[in-house]
Scaffold this motif. Structure first.
Motif, PDB file in Angstrom:
ATOM      1  N   GLY A   2      -4.836  -5.141  -9.421  1.00  0.00           N
ATOM      2  CA  GLY A   2      -4.845  -5.300  -7.783  1.00  0.00           C
ATOM      3  C   GLY A   2      -4.735  -4.269  -6.809  1.00  0.00           C
ATOM      4  N   ALA A   3      -5.258  -4.458  -6.021  1.00  0.00           N
ATOM      5  CA  ALA A   3      -5.054  -3.568  -5.003  1.00  0.00           C
ATOM      6  C   ALA A   3      -3.465  -3.045  -4.635  1.00  0.00           C
ATOM      7  CB  ALA A   3      -5.794  -3.685  -3.723  1.00  0.00           C
ATOM      8  N   LYS A   4      -2.678  -4.349  -4.734  1.00  0.00           N
ATOM      9  CA  LYS A   4      -1.294  -4.128  -4.406  1.00  0.00           C
ATOM     10  C   LYS A   4      -0.665  -2.936  -5.390  1.00  0.00           C
ATOM     11  CE  LYS A   4       1.409  -7.558  -2.506  1.00  0.00           C
ATOM     12  NZ  LYS A   4       1.838  -8.979  -3.058  1.00  0.00           N
ATOM     13  N   LEU A   8      -1.883   0.434  -4.330  1.00  0.00           N
ATOM     14  CA  LEU A   8      -0.879   0.961  -3.182  1.00  0.00           C
ATOM     15  C   LEU A   8       0.587   1.380  -3.491  1.00  0.00           C
ATOM     16  CD1 LEU A   8      -1.780  -1.761  -0.711  1.00  0.00           C
ATOM     17  CD2 LEU A   8      -2.348   0.628  -0.283  1.00  0.00           C
ATOM     18  N   TRP A  61      -0.291  -4.668   6.874  1.00  0.00           N
ATOM     19  CA  TRP A  61      -0.027  -5.595   6.131  1.00  0.00           C
ATOM     20  C   TRP A  61       1.134  -5.548   5.505  1.00  0.00           C
ATOM     21  CZ3 TRP A  61      -0.694  -5.276   0.249  1.00  0.00           C
ATOM     22  CH2 TRP A  61      -0.544  -6.548  -0.422  1.00  0.00           C
ATOM     23  N   TYR A  69       2.874  -2.991   2.831  1.00  0.00           N
ATOM     24  CA  TYR A  69       3.000  -1.556   2.893  1.00  0.00           C
ATOM     25  C   TYR A  69       4.340  -0.941   3.219  1.00  0.00           C
ATOM     26  CZ  TYR A  69      -2.193  -1.802   4.117  1.00  0.00           C
ATOM     27  OH  TYR A  69      -3.363  -1.978   4.259  1.00  0.00           O
ATOM     28  N   SER A  85      -5.318  -0.413   7.035  1.00  0.00           N
ATOM     29  CA  SER A  85      -6.471  -1.173   6.831  1.00  0.00           C
ATOM     30  C   SER A  85      -7.574  -1.653   8.004  1.00  0.00           C
ATOM     31  CB  SER A  85      -5.781  -2.497   6.266  1.00  0.00           C
ATOM     32  OG  SER A  85      -5.147  -3.460   7.012  1.00  0.00           O
ATOM     33  N   ASN A 128      -5.928  -6.446   7.954  1.00  0.00           N
ATOM     34  CA  ASN A 128      -4.789  -7.687   7.775  1.00  0.00           C
ATOM     35  C   ASN A 128      -3.691  -7.401   8.577  1.00  0.00           C
ATOM     36  OD1 ASN A 128      -3.359  -9.562   6.781  1.00  0.00           O
ATOM     37  ND2 ASN A 128      -3.312  -9.356   4.698  1.00  0.00           N
ATOM     38  N   ASP A 172      -7.105   1.401   3.129  1.00  0.00           N
ATOM     39  CA  ASP A 172      -7.246   0.172   2.526  1.00  0.00           C
ATOM     40  C   ASP A 172      -8.513  -0.527   3.091  1.00  0.00           C
ATOM     41  OD1 ASP A 172      -6.955  -2.332   1.287  1.00  0.00           O
ATOM     42  OD2 ASP A 172      -4.764  -2.701   2.139  1.00  0.00           O
ATOM     43  N   ILE A 212     -10.105  -3.342   1.545  1.00  0.00           N
ATOM     44  CA  ILE A 212     -10.299  -4.561   0.643  1.00  0.00           C
ATOM     45  C   ILE A 212     -10.955  -5.734   1.435  1.00  0.00           C
ATOM     46  CG2 ILE A 212      -8.120  -5.627   1.245  1.00  0.00           C
ATOM     47  CD1 ILE A 212      -8.054  -6.136  -2.024  1.00  0.00           C
ATOM     48  N   TYR A 213     -11.110  -5.481   2.618  1.00  0.00           N
ATOM     49  CA  TYR A 213     -11.678  -6.549   3.503  1.00  0.00           C
ATOM     50  C   TYR A 213     -13.220  -5.954   4.063  1.00  0.00           C
ATOM     51  CZ  TYR A 213      -7.552  -9.122   3.569  1.00  0.00           C
ATOM     52  OH  TYR A 213      -6.514  -9.729   3.154  1.00  0.00           O
ATOM     53  N   SER A 254     -10.404  -9.008  -5.130  1.00  0.00           N
ATOM     54  CA  SER A 254      -9.723 -10.299  -4.581  1.00  0.00           C
ATOM     55  C   SER A 254     -10.306 -11.080  -3.553  1.00  0.00           C
ATOM     56  CB  SER A 254      -8.340  -9.815  -4.237  1.00  0.00           C
ATOM     57  OG  SER A 254      -7.541  -9.716  -5.342  1.00  0.00           O
ATOM     58  N   LYS A 255     -10.550 -10.273  -2.503  1.00  0.00           N
ATOM     59  CA  LYS A 255     -11.090 -10.923  -1.263  1.00  0.00           C
ATOM     60  C   LYS A 255     -12.544 -11.002  -1.350  1.00  0.00           C
ATOM     61  CE  LYS A 255      -6.897 -10.293  -0.256  1.00  0.00           C
ATOM     62  NZ  LYS A 255      -5.695 -11.154   0.151  1.00  0.00           N
ATOM     63  N   ARG A 272      -6.636 -10.251 -10.389  1.00  0.00           N
ATOM     64  CA  ARG A 272      -6.041  -8.894 -10.349  1.00  0.00           C
ATOM     65  C   ARG A 272      -6.503  -7.545 -10.848  1.00  0.00           C
ATOM     66  NH1 ARG A 272      -4.177  -9.708  -7.138  1.00  0.00           N
ATOM     67  NH2 ARG A 272      -2.385  -8.130  -7.017  1.00  0.00           N
ATOM     68  N   TYR A 312      -8.418 -13.737   9.415  1.00  0.00           N
ATOM     69  CA  TYR A 312      -7.056 -14.139   9.919  1.00  0.00           C
ATOM     70  C   TYR A 312      -7.091 -13.998  11.455  1.00  0.00           C
ATOM     71  CZ  TYR A 312      -5.397 -12.267   5.531  1.00  0.00           C
ATOM     72  OH  TYR A 312      -5.461 -12.007   4.096  1.00  0.00           O
TER      73      TYR A 312
HETATM   74  N1  PMP Z   1      -4.456  -5.009   0.966  1.00  0.00           N
HETATM   75  C1  PMP Z   1      -4.477  -6.058   1.948  1.00  0.00           C
HETATM   76  C2  PMP Z   1      -4.832  -5.510   3.269  1.00  0.00           C
HETATM   77  C3  PMP Z   1      -4.167  -7.243   1.533  1.00  0.00           C
HETATM   78  O1  PMP Z   1      -4.597  -8.144   2.443  1.00  0.00           O
HETATM   79  C4  PMP Z   1      -4.096  -7.348   0.373  1.00  0.00           C
HETATM   80  C5  PMP Z   1      -3.946  -8.988  -0.151  1.00  0.00           C
HETATM   81  N2  PMP Z   1      -4.045  -9.590  -1.310  1.00  0.00           N
HETATM   82  C6  PMP Z   1      -3.990  -6.552  -0.814  1.00  0.00           C
HETATM   83  C7  PMP Z   1      -4.071  -5.049  -0.192  1.00  0.00           C
HETATM   84  C8  PMP Z   1      -3.589  -6.781  -2.219  1.00  0.00           C
HETATM   85  O2  PMP Z   1      -4.931  -7.451  -2.852  1.00  0.00           O
HETATM   86  P1  PMP Z   1      -4.796  -7.507  -4.429  1.00  0.00           P
HETATM   87  O3  PMP Z   1      -3.388  -6.858  -4.845  1.00  0.00           O
HETATM   88  O4  PMP Z   1      -4.719  -8.853  -4.561  1.00  0.00           O
HETATM   89  O5  PMP Z   1      -6.117  -6.727  -4.876  1.00  0.00           O
END
Ligand code: PMP
Ligand code: GLU
Length: 395
Positions: A100-102, A105, A126, A129, A172, A176, A205, A207-208, A237-238, A246, A324
């Motif tokens: 996951g991007a989480k 990070l 977000w 962070y 981001s 978000n 970031d 991801i969107y 994810s998105k 993940r 959002y």
């Molecule tokens: N960055 C942002 C801005 C997010 O909204 C999210 C929400 N899931 C993530 C990172 C993490 O994404 P994930 O771990 O699901 O890839």
């Protein structure tokens, strides 16, 4: 606070998005009819071509540990994706695939920050962070913005927040929680400030990226003078509705990618093998294959904005991306509704949960105490019903 636990975890906040989702789940189990607009999670199923790749991977007996930083052919797909969508050139040693991007990070904070290093967070940001930085010894430095400036940070505000201790900036776009999208000119103006401070590493970031209604996504690393100090974070994810699979990834300077690889090698050993195979299929296909989801989000954005505009005291701007809305609800601060006095965005979100049965997230968690975040990654039916309930609860 539990003295048997580390200060590290005692000082950490619980993720407000995940906490609200858990609360909504709990209330639903008690029989309450809660509409969940708290979690940023697409309600679509995973595209068929991705599912098929995962099934094929199981049949092909993928089962062992993968290279810590991801399969070679997945990295190749990521490199082609970066080139195709972002005009970014990376080599395999600059890519790391994570859970996951989480986690991407969290790796970055762990490998870049030392105790006391400052992390610039244009607010709203977000939710994770801030705690991801703190747990790595960093000190989050919020740069406030407002609904009037479309929640975007100005070059002047950015420069004023920089100190000799600034080590990293995380932002981001699409954002978000605000949905704001920085234009090329706006990002260039921020880059003009950042190039003067070569010690600052920028974490972009993206991801969107695909959930963008203005259609003008710009990567910070695509500016030549920022390339060497920017890490681009992305994931599936998105855009591919693969939140539970993940998979996230980075492209960035080789020394940072190597450090993330080393960190991850001690912490997770790498991401899930089946999900990595499926991600190859996701990224190899053109983004046009997932545009049906973006079109649906666009329709829901219009719907929710129309409905919100009929609720007195809630001020929302039109988000250019993500899924959002981040309305300012400060009109209600100091007011008493159904015997409940609302003094903060947290009180307001709790009031909506208890009196409208609608789960949202307080803006405080995103660094903006006047707003709440409402996710419209939900069905039109749920959005309509939720806005009706909110309107009635506030009447
Ligand atoms: N960055 C942002 C801005 C997010 O909204 C999210 C929400 N899931 C993530 C990172 C993490 O994404 P994930 O771990 O699901 O890839
Ligand atoms: N990123 C999503 C959100 O902001 C999912 C929850 C989370 O990972 O915090 O709602």
């Amino acid at each position: 606070m539990n003295s048997k636990l580390s200060n590290r975890v005692n000082n950490m906040s619980t993720s407000a998005t995940l906490a609200m989702a858990a609360k909504a789940r709990e209330l639903r189990e008690e029989g309450k009819d809660i509409i969940g607009l708290s979690l940023g999670e697409p309600d679509f199923t995973v595209p068929e071509f991705v599912k098929e790749a995962a099934i094929q991977a199981v049949k092909d007996d993928y089962h062992s540990y993968t290279p810590v930083d991801g399969y070679g052919d997945l990295k190749k797909a990521i490199i082609l994706k970066f080139k195709r969508d972002n005009d970014l050139e990376y080599t395999p040693s600059q890519i790391v695939v994570s859970t996951g991007a989480k986690q991407s990070l969290a790796n970055l904070a762990q490998v870049i920050l030392n105790e006391g290093d400052e992390v610039l967070l244009p607010a709203p940001y977000w939710v994770s962070y801030s705690d991801i930085s703190k747990v790595s010894g960093g000190i989050p430095v919020e740069i406030p913005t407002s609904i009037e400036s479309d929640f975007k940070v100005t070059p002047e505000a950015l420069e004023a927040a920089i100190t000799p201790k600034t080590k990293m900036m995380i932002y981001s776009s699409p954002c978000n929680p605000s949905g704001s999208v920085y234009s090329k000119e706006e990002l260039r103006a921020l880059a003009d400030v950042l190039v003067k401070y070569p010690n600052i590493i920028v974490v972009s970031d993206e991801i969107y990226e695909h959930i963008n209604y203005v259609g003008d996504h710009v990567s910070m690393a695509a500016f030549e003078d920022m390339y060497d100090r920017t890490v681009t974070v992305n994931g599936v994810s998105k855009a591919y509705s693969m939140t539970g699979w993940r998979i996230g990834y980075i492209g960035g300077p080789e020394y940072i990618a190597r450090a993330c690889n080393k960190m991850q090698g001690q912490v997770t050993s790498g991401a899930n093998c089946i999900a990595q195979r499926a991600t190859i299929a996701a990224l190899e296909n053109p983004p046009s294959k997932i545009h049906y989801m973006v079109e649906a989000f666009k329709g829901r954005r219009k719907l929710i904005l129309d409905l919100i505009s009929n609720i007195p005291g809630i001020k929302a701007n039109e988000p250019d991306g993500a899924f959002y809305v981040f309305p300012d609800v400060s009109f209600y601060f100091g007011k008493t509704l159904n015997g409940v006095t609302i003094n903060s965005a947290g009180d307001f979100a709790l009031y909506l949960l208890e009196h409208a049965n609608v789960a949202t997230v307080t803006g405080e968690a995103f660094g903006d105490p006047n707003c709440i975040r409402i996710s419209y990654a939900a069905s039109e039916e749920d959005i309509k019903e939720a806005m009706k309930r909110i309107k009635e609860a506030l009447a």
